[in-house]
Design a protein around this motif. Sequence first.
Motif, PDB file in Angstrom:
ATOM      1  N   UNK A 187      10.619  21.562   7.781  1.00 44.84           N
ATOM      2  CA  UNK A 187      11.583  21.095   8.792  1.00 44.84           C
ATOM      3  C   UNK A 187      10.870  20.423   9.964  1.00 44.84           C
ATOM      4  N   UNK A 188       9.751  21.014  10.382  1.00 36.97           N
ATOM      5  CA  UNK A 188       8.974  20.394  11.463  1.00 36.97           C
ATOM      6  C   UNK A 188       8.438  19.026  11.045  1.00 36.97           C
ATOM      7  N   UNK A 189       7.999  18.919   9.792  1.00 40.65           N
ATOM      8  CA  UNK A 189       7.505  17.638   9.295  1.00 40.65           C
ATOM      9  C   UNK A 189       8.623  16.595   9.264  1.00 40.65           C
ATOM     10  N   UNK A 190       9.797  17.005   8.826  1.00 46.98           N
ATOM     11  CA  UNK A 190      10.933  16.090   8.786  1.00 46.98           C
ATOM     12  C   UNK A 190      11.288  15.619  10.187  1.00 46.98           C
ATOM     13  N   UNK A 191      11.291  16.547  11.115  1.00 52.73           N
ATOM     14  CA  UNK A 191      11.571  16.212  12.512  1.00 52.73           C
ATOM     15  C   UNK A 191      10.538  15.219  13.040  1.00 52.73           C
ATOM     16  N   UNK A 192       9.283  15.456  12.723  1.00 58.08           N
ATOM     17  CA  UNK A 192       8.207  14.586  13.197  1.00 58.08           C
ATOM     18  C   UNK A 192       8.296  13.201  12.557  1.00 58.08           C
ATOM     19  N   UNK A 193       8.659  13.155  11.269  1.00 62.65           N
ATOM     20  CA  UNK A 193       8.814  11.857  10.603  1.00 62.65           C
ATOM     21  C   UNK A 193       9.947  11.046  11.230  1.00 62.65           C
ATOM     22  N   UNK A 204      11.038  11.310  14.302  1.00 63.94           N
ATOM     23  CA  UNK A 204      10.529  10.898  15.612  1.00 63.94           C
ATOM     24  C   UNK A 204       9.597   9.699  15.467  1.00 63.94           C
ATOM     25  N   UNK A 205       8.769   9.730  14.448  1.00 61.68           N
ATOM     26  CA  UNK A 205       7.822   8.652  14.196  1.00 61.68           C
ATOM     27  C   UNK A 205       8.564   7.361  13.831  1.00 61.68           C
ATOM     28  N   UNK A 206       9.593   7.455  12.997  1.00 63.91           N
ATOM     29  CA  UNK A 206      10.373   6.274  12.634  1.00 63.91           C
ATOM     30  C   UNK A 206      11.059   5.664  13.851  1.00 63.91           C
ATOM     31  N   UNK A 207      11.573   6.520  14.716  1.00 68.36           N
ATOM     32  CA  UNK A 207      12.220   6.047  15.942  1.00 68.36           C
ATOM     33  C   UNK A 207      11.204   5.320  16.827  1.00 68.36           C
ATOM     34  N   UNK A 208      10.007   5.870  16.930  1.00 69.96           N
ATOM     35  CA  UNK A 208       8.957   5.258  17.742  1.00 69.96           C
ATOM     36  C   UNK A 208       8.514   3.924  17.143  1.00 69.96           C
ATOM     37  N   UNK A 209       8.426   3.855  15.830  1.00 71.76           N
ATOM     38  CA  UNK A 209       8.045   2.609  15.172  1.00 71.76           C
ATOM     39  C   UNK A 209       9.103   1.541  15.389  1.00 71.76           C
ATOM     40  N   UNK A 210      10.375   1.914  15.306  1.00 71.81           N
ATOM     41  CA  UNK A 210      11.434   0.923  15.548  1.00 71.81           C
ATOM     42  C   UNK A 210      11.390   0.447  16.999  1.00 71.81           C
ATOM     43  N   UNK A 254      -0.155  14.968  14.147  1.00 73.33           N
ATOM     44  CA  UNK A 254       0.636  16.207  14.100  1.00 73.33           C
ATOM     45  C   UNK A 254       1.161  16.443  12.690  1.00 73.33           C
ATOM     46  N   UNK A 255       1.602  15.372  12.052  1.00 73.95           N
ATOM     47  CA  UNK A 255       2.103  15.491  10.687  1.00 73.95           C
ATOM     48  C   UNK A 255       0.991  15.933   9.738  1.00 73.95           C
ATOM     49  N   UNK A 256      -0.215  15.425   9.928  1.00 71.08           N
ATOM     50  CA  UNK A 256      -1.358  15.841   9.108  1.00 71.08           C
ATOM     51  C   UNK A 256      -1.664  17.330   9.304  1.00 71.08           C
TER      52      UNK A 256
END
Length: 135
Positions: free
Chosen positions: A9-15, A17-23, A102-104
């Motif tokens: 769940x934490x990884x999904x949340x981080x992904x 967040x990462x997609x939002x930051x990339x956009x 963080x994802x790693x």
Amino acid sequence: MKKVKQINLLQTKERLKQQKTISHLIQVQSEADRCLKVSNDLEELARDKAEEKQVGNAYAFQANRQLVQKLMEQREILLNRQEFLEQEKLATSIKIGRSKAKNDVLEKRKIKEKVTDARNKNSKIEESNFVSGKR
């Protein structure tokens, strides 16, 4: 297994967040490109106006000078905006890097938890086999 699910769940949340930051980074980049294009157009227009040789009267000359001055002011504003956008891109890139790190870390922790769960499961199986073997 519960910890592995939490890590997932934490990884999904981080992904997400990462997609939002990339956009956001893509939006900032496109805005920076537009600013650069407009800035170049303003500079070219100001150069064309400054090079105009035919002056009908003093009023036209003064109007052209004011126009060139306004164009250069707008260009300066756009250059400041571009500088801000460059800083924003840098900050966003750093944020993406932290998110990947963080994802790693979460992935490593998930693997460690799976190994620990497997060991515990094996020890329970061995213990139950040992206990059933004594009977």
